[in-house]
Each structure stands twice: as C-alpha cells, then as structure tokens.
Design an enzyme around this catalytic site. Structure first.
Site, PDB file in Angstrom:
ATOM      1  CB  CYS A 177      -4.640   0.066   1.731  1.00 48.90           C
ATOM      2  SG  CYS A 177      -6.179  -0.772   1.364  1.00 48.90           S
ATOM      3  CG  HIS A 178      -4.376  -1.682  -4.184  1.00 47.66           C
ATOM      4  ND1 HIS A 178      -5.388  -0.756  -3.992  1.00 47.66           N
ATOM      5  CD2 HIS A 178      -3.826  -1.401  -5.390  1.00 47.66           C
ATOM      6  CE1 HIS A 178      -5.445   0.044  -5.043  1.00 47.66           C
ATOM      7  NE2 HIS A 178      -4.508  -0.318  -5.903  1.00 47.66           N
ATOM      8  CD  GLU A 207      -3.400   0.671  -9.090  1.00 45.91           C
ATOM      9  OE1 GLU A 207      -2.238   1.004  -8.754  1.00 45.91           O
ATOM     10  OE2 GLU A 207      -4.403   0.926  -8.395  1.00 45.91           O
ATOM     11  CE1 TYR A 242       1.391  -2.237   5.002  1.00 48.31           C
ATOM     12  CE2 TYR A 242       2.941  -3.914   4.267  1.00 48.31           C
ATOM     13  CZ  TYR A 242       1.646  -3.448   4.384  1.00 48.31           C
ATOM     14  OH  TYR A 242       0.612  -4.196   3.886  1.00 48.31           O
ATOM     15  CG  ASN A 257      -8.276   2.359   3.275  1.00 48.44           C
ATOM     16  OD1 ASN A 257      -9.124   3.242   3.362  1.00 48.44           O
ATOM     17  ND2 ASN A 257      -7.683   2.048   2.127  1.00 48.44           N
TER      18      ASN A 257
END
Length: 170
Positions: free
Chosen positions: A120-121, A149, A91, A112
């Site tokens: 956003c994750h 991921e 952030y 979002n």
C-alpha cells in the site's frame, strides 16, 4: 490439524513487526511485539523474506496470503500486488481501473492488514503527493519504504497507475 493462529515477532529497520497467520497463509503484519511467539513455517518464511526485502535483495514476496476483507478491498489489494517494486500508482488511477472512487481505494489501502508485503506504500495521491499511510510511523514509514525500493529498483520499475492496474486486472 490446522492451527487457528500463529504469531511471530521480528525485528526490522522500521521497528518490531508482528506477523500473524492461520497455519497456511500470512494474515497480518503489524507493528509491535507479541508477549509470546507461536510461529509456523509460513511466518518463518515471511521473516526470511522481509529480512531480504529490507536489505534490497528481495523485490517480490512469494508467500501465501489470506487478508481478511470485503471483495472490493481484496480487489484493491490484488491491484497493489501488481505495482512493481520501485514503482507507484495513484489512488485515482487505481479507482478508474477498478470502477470505483479514489476515496474507496484509499480506504482499502488504510485497511490493508498485510502492509509492506501487500505494498500500500506504493499508492500515491495525484501529482505524486504521498497521500496517507496507516502503518506505524505514518508518512515517514511510507517515505522510508519508497526510498528503499527506489535505491534498489531496476530501471523498468517506473510503472504508471494504469499499467499497474492493468497488470492486476489481467
């Protein structure tokens, strides 16, 4: 004639997802199921790409997006799109690059309308803490997406917040 609202419910490893569109672009991803689907080609393609993403075969979504939000929020969402698959940003790092504050970036992440597709994750608090996640399942969902991921990411996907933000601002 443009359709005003398209919708499609799809199954996912995170539970049912509700996809919404305007006939030309994806406008939302939410959790749950519609009573009745009224899909269009964009939502059908979104469903195909999400299925590939959840199996690790897709790393970059290629969809027309139209998230509703303020110019600042759209700039944060654009910056998130530049964070590579398997990578993360913070952030604070994103805030520095956008000339804003971490709380404002966090607010944009929480607002979002197209989670997963607009990742956003991938945005974390300082020191690698998870921060928050407004999607269904909260931080468990965020951890699940990041783990997915990391299992499938290429080695070069370890971008810092500054690298991800610079890509978004070019």
């Amino acid at each position: 004639m443009l359709r005003t609202a398209s919708r499609l419910s799809v199954d996912s490893p995170l539970g049912p997802l509700m996809l919404t569109g305007d006939g030309t672009a994806l406008t939302g991803v939410g959790w749950g199921r519609f009573d009745r689907d009224d899909p269009d080609a964009v939502l059908e393609e979104t469903a195909r790409q999400l299925a590939a993403y959840f199996t690790g075969r897709l790393r970059v979504f290629d969809l027309p997006l139209k998230p509703a939000g303020t110019p600042f929020r759209r700039s944060v969402w654009d910056a998130m799109l530049a964070i590579p698959y398997g990578g993360t940003a913070t952030y604070g790092g994103m805030a520095r690059l956008l000339g804003s504050g971490p709380r404002a970036v966090g607010g944009a992440c929480g607002a979002n309308p197209i989670p997963i597709v607009v990742p956003c994750h991938r945005v974390l608090a300082s020191g690698g803490a998870p921060g928050g996640y407004s999607g269904h399942g909260g931080l468990d969902t965020k951890a699940w997406l990041l783990a997915l991921e990391r299992r499938h990411a290429p080695a070069e996907a370890t971008a810092t917040a500054e690298q991800a933000g610079q890509l978004a601002l070019l």
